[in-house]
Design a protein around this motif. Structure first.
Motif, PDB file in Angstrom:
ATOM      1  N   ASP A  60       0.834  -1.216   0.000  1.00 55.52           N
ATOM      2  CA  ASP A  60       0.000   0.000   0.000  1.00 55.52           C
ATOM      3  C   ASP A  60       0.860   1.254   0.000  1.00 55.52           C
ATOM      4  OD1 ASP A  60      -1.622  -2.094   0.570  1.00 55.52           O
ATOM      5  OD2 ASP A  60      -2.399  -1.310   2.460  1.00 55.52           O
ATOM      6  N   GLU A  61       0.313   2.298  -0.546  1.00 55.79           N
ATOM      7  CA  GLU A  61       0.903   3.635  -0.403  1.00 55.79           C
ATOM      8  C   GLU A  61       0.573   4.089   1.026  1.00 55.79           C
ATOM      9  OE1 GLU A  61       2.795   7.077  -1.970  1.00 55.79           O
ATOM     10  OE2 GLU A  61       2.379   5.225  -3.066  1.00 55.79           O
ATOM     11  N   LEU A  62       1.574   4.382   1.833  1.00 57.14           N
ATOM     12  CA  LEU A  62       1.282   4.756   3.224  1.00 57.14           C
ATOM     13  C   LEU A  62       0.770   6.199   3.269  1.00 57.14           C
ATOM     14  CD1 LEU A  62       4.368   3.185   5.042  1.00 57.14           C
ATOM     15  CD2 LEU A  62       2.148   2.147   4.511  1.00 57.14           C
ATOM     16  N   PRO A  63      -0.268   6.443   4.069  1.00 58.92           N
ATOM     17  CA  PRO A  63      -0.829   7.802   4.121  1.00 58.92           C
ATOM     18  C   PRO A  63       0.121   8.786   4.806  1.00 58.92           C
ATOM     19  CG  PRO A  63      -1.822   6.411   5.796  1.00 58.92           C
ATOM     20  CD  PRO A  63      -0.950   5.518   4.984  1.00 58.92           C
ATOM     21  N   GLU A  64       0.177   9.994   4.278  1.00 59.16           N
ATOM     22  CA  GLU A  64       1.005  11.073   4.866  1.00 59.16           C
ATOM     23  C   GLU A  64       0.248  12.367   4.697  1.00 59.16           C
ATOM     24  OE1 GLU A  64       5.403  11.063   4.089  1.00 59.16           O
ATOM     25  OE2 GLU A  64       4.825   9.778   2.423  1.00 59.16           O
ATOM     26  N   THR A  65      -0.820  12.525   5.451  1.00 59.70           N
ATOM     27  CA  THR A  65      -1.726  13.650   5.177  1.00 59.70           C
ATOM     28  C   THR A  65      -1.920  14.590   6.359  1.00 59.70           C
ATOM     29  OG1 THR A  65      -3.609  12.264   5.817  1.00 59.70           O
ATOM     30  CG2 THR A  65      -3.047  12.308   3.474  1.00 59.70           C
ATOM     31  N   THR A  66      -1.095  14.461   7.411  1.00 58.69           N
ATOM     32  CA  THR A  66      -1.389  15.256   8.616  1.00 58.69           C
ATOM     33  C   THR A  66      -0.843  16.678   8.542  1.00 58.69           C
ATOM     34  OG1 THR A  66       0.635  14.731   9.835  1.00 58.69           O
ATOM     35  CG2 THR A  66      -1.166  13.122   9.968  1.00 58.69           C
ATOM     36  N   GLY A  67       0.128  16.909   7.665  1.00 55.82           N
ATOM     37  CA  GLY A  67       0.676  18.260   7.548  1.00 55.82           C
ATOM     38  C   GLY A  67       1.831  18.572   8.482  1.00 55.82           C
ATOM     39  N   PRO A  88       5.987  15.021  12.726  1.00 57.83           N
ATOM     40  CA  PRO A  88       5.617  14.004  13.729  1.00 57.83           C
ATOM     41  C   PRO A  88       4.286  13.336  13.402  1.00 57.83           C
ATOM     42  CG  PRO A  88       6.206  16.086  14.799  1.00 57.83           C
ATOM     43  CD  PRO A  88       6.143  16.359  13.329  1.00 57.83           C
ATOM     44  N   GLY A  89       3.346  14.115  12.867  1.00 54.13           N
ATOM     45  CA  GLY A  89       2.029  13.576  12.537  1.00 54.13           C
ATOM     46  C   GLY A  89       2.115  12.526  11.440  1.00 54.13           C
ATOM     47  N   ASN A  90       2.875  12.809  10.386  1.00 59.45           N
ATOM     48  CA  ASN A  90       2.999  11.840   9.289  1.00 59.45           C
ATOM     49  C   ASN A  90       3.749  10.590   9.734  1.00 59.45           C
ATOM     50  OD1 ASN A  90       1.620  13.475   7.577  1.00 59.45           O
ATOM     51  ND2 ASN A  90       3.354  14.030   6.284  1.00 59.45           N
ATOM     52  N   SER A  91       4.753  10.773  10.574  1.00 58.90           N
ATOM     53  CA  SER A  91       5.506   9.631  11.090  1.00 58.90           C
ATOM     54  C   SER A  91       4.567   8.694  11.858  1.00 58.90           C
ATOM     55  CB  SER A  91       6.632  10.159  12.001  1.00 58.90           C
ATOM     56  OG  SER A  91       7.227   9.129  12.720  1.00 58.90           O
ATOM     57  N   HIS A  92       3.744   9.287  12.700  1.00 61.07           N
ATOM     58  CA  HIS A  92       2.785   8.515  13.492  1.00 61.07           C
ATOM     59  C   HIS A  92       1.750   7.848  12.581  1.00 61.07           C
ATOM     60  CE1 HIS A  92      -1.078   8.144  15.723  1.00 61.07           C
ATOM     61  NE2 HIS A  92      -0.282   7.557  16.590  1.00 61.07           N
ATOM     62  N   GLN A  93       1.275   8.593  11.602  1.00 59.99           N
ATOM     63  CA  GLN A  93       0.220   8.075  10.703  1.00 59.99           C
ATOM     64  C   GLN A  93       0.710   6.839   9.940  1.00 59.99           C
ATOM     65  OE1 GLN A  93      -0.811  10.825   7.554  1.00 59.99           O
ATOM     66  NE2 GLN A  93      -2.948  10.155   7.510  1.00 59.99           N
ATOM     67  N   LYS A  94       1.948   6.877   9.462  1.00 62.37           N
ATOM     68  CA  LYS A  94       2.483   5.742   8.694  1.00 62.37           C
ATOM     69  C   LYS A  94       2.668   4.509   9.583  1.00 62.37           C
ATOM     70  CE  LYS A  94       5.792   8.440   6.811  1.00 62.37           C
ATOM     71  NZ  LYS A  94       6.947   8.864   6.009  1.00 62.37           N
ATOM     72  N   ALA A  95       3.229   4.714  10.779  1.00 62.84           N
ATOM     73  CA  ALA A  95       3.459   3.570  11.676  1.00 62.84           C
ATOM     74  C   ALA A  95       2.136   2.954  12.098  1.00 62.84           C
ATOM     75  CB  ALA A  95       4.264   4.017  12.896  1.00 62.84           C
TER      76      ALA A  95
END
Ligand code: IMP
Length: 196
Positions: free
Chosen positions: A36-43, A46-53
């Motif tokens: 899958d393409e990992l989501p990175e949408t938090t802006g 730290p938010g994108n790092s958390h979202q992907k994990a």
């Protein structure tokens, strides 16, 4: 603990596997069956790092960590920051990103910048509790007026870390791995894992 590193970037995988050594066997996204393409949408970084994990943990039920990194340039108010990968727009293109950075800094005397990396670890304890931890690493330096070196990736040939006369594109990977943003964030992760 067996850990998945949630990245599709072969350079990062190589850097992180070298830093972790044999202590923690790494599983790749491919090995856990994630295409899958990992989501990175938090802006935020730290938010994108958390979202992907969290995406990998929730969908594949494996202990994992993800990183998100950005180059923060003082004279550009922290840009490209979380947008570092797509600074020059879609599709993702390192050459165009570097060219745009040089253009935006044209004539600018303040070349101060930093790479910032945030790792997020998500795992389940033996008692079933889900734990999330973040680790940050920063390396400060300057942006040159022209690229130097063929090594590394991304903005590496434009970035000279403080205390060095070579760019990340010129330093051997073993040297970059001692001082880089990712190495520093990883130190925190590894210290934590040793205590788990
Ligand atoms: P991401 O963490 O994969 O989202 O990376 C964001 C952007 O920063 C990408 O365009 C990378 O090229 C760049 N980047 C991440 N880490 C490094 C690095 O160690 N050196 C140079 N550029 C990097």
């Amino acid at each position: 603990m067996e850990l998945c590193f949630a990245t599709n970037n072969a350079h990062k995988l190589e850097e992180v596997a070298a830093a972790l050594g044999n202590a923690f066997p790494l599983r790749t996204l491919r090995e856990i069956g994630c295409a899958d393409e990992l989501p990175e949408t938090t802006g935020t970084i730290p938010g994108n790092s958390h979202q992907k994990a969290r995406y990998v943990f929730d969908h594949f039920d494996v202990a994992c960590f993800a990183d998100d990194t950005g180059l923060e340039v003082d004279a550009l108010n922290g840009e490209p920051g979380v947008d570092s990968a797509y600074y020059a727009g879609e599709p993702r293109d390192n050459e165009r990103n570097k060219a745009l950075l040089l253009k935006n800094l044209d004539g600018e005397p303040n070349r101060r910048a930093q790479f910032r990396s945030v790792f997020t670890l998500v795992y389940r304890t033996d008692s079933g509790e889900v734990v999330e931890q973040q680790f940050e690493g920063i390396v400060a330096g300057t942006i040159l007026t022209a690229p130097r070196g063929e090594g590394g990736f991304g903005y590496d040939p434009l970035f000279m870390p403080d205390g060095y006369t070579q760019t990340f594109g010129e330093l051997p990977l073993s040297e970059k791995n001692k001082i880089s943003h990712r190495a520093r964030a990883l130190e925190g992760l590894v210290a934590y894992l040793r205590g788990v």
